[in-house]
Write an enzyme that holds these catalytic residues in place. Structure first.
Site, PDB file in Angstrom:
ATOM      1  CB  CYS A  49      -0.960  -0.011   1.186  1.00  0.00           C
ATOM      2  SG  CYS A  49      -2.168  -1.357   1.080  1.00  0.00           S
ATOM      3  CB  THR A  50       4.045   2.136   1.697  1.00  0.00           C
ATOM      4  OG1 THR A  50       3.465   2.070   3.002  1.00  0.00           O
ATOM      5  CG2 THR A  50       5.064   3.265   1.644  1.00  0.00           C
TER       6      THR A  50
END
Length: 157
Positions: A49-50
């Site tokens: 997600c980062t």
């Protein structure tokens, strides 16, 4: 288990009112007249997600040049979204949908295959929305890495 909604091009994007990383309410209707890229991701501050969020941040200039604004939506609490934005320099709205109502309206929460097991969770997805609030593209079950380049290519078509 309720049947999952699948949005198609031409359908109106479901309205929402969610809090952003600063605790301000953001509604889809507030963005009427603007083109949007809305991405749903499972959890702030996790590796995939980062990567996805940072790729969107790195692409805000070309997206803006094409007339698009970026919005990220997850189940994370507002304070975690604030830490995520601060830690990774994310300058676009990150919206909190803790009860998954908006995820469900967009078809981004439901059964998925996770490492060979069927589980219920967030289905990583991105929507390209036109100025009138209609779905131009609905991309379900996408991979985090390289996804933003695919979105940039689509909006250039």
């Amino acid at each position: 288990m309720t049947e999952r909604v699948i949005l198609e091009p031409g359908m109106p994007a479901p309205e929402f009112a969610l809090l952003d990383q600063d605790g301000a309410e953001r509604k889809l209707s507030d963005f009427r007249g603007e083109k949007l890229v809305i991405f749903f991701y499972p959890q702030a501050m996790t590796p995939a997600c980062t990567t996805e969020a940072c790729e969107f941040q790195e692409s805000t200039a070309p997206l803006a040049a094409a007339g698009y604004r970026v919005i990220g939506i997850s189940r994370d609490a507002v304070d975690k979204l604030r830490r995520f934005a601060d830690r990774d320099g994310l300058e676009y709205p990150l919206l909190s949908d803790p009860d998954t109502a908006v995820h469900r309206a967009y078809g981004t929460f439901g059964e998925k295959n996770s490492y060979g097991r069927i589980v219920e969770g967030v289905i990583r997805s991105t929507f390209i929305i036109d100025e009138a609030g209609n779905i131009e593209r609905a991309l379900y079950n996408i991979k985090a890495t390289g996804h933003v380049a695919r979105v940039l290519k689509m909006i250039a078509e």
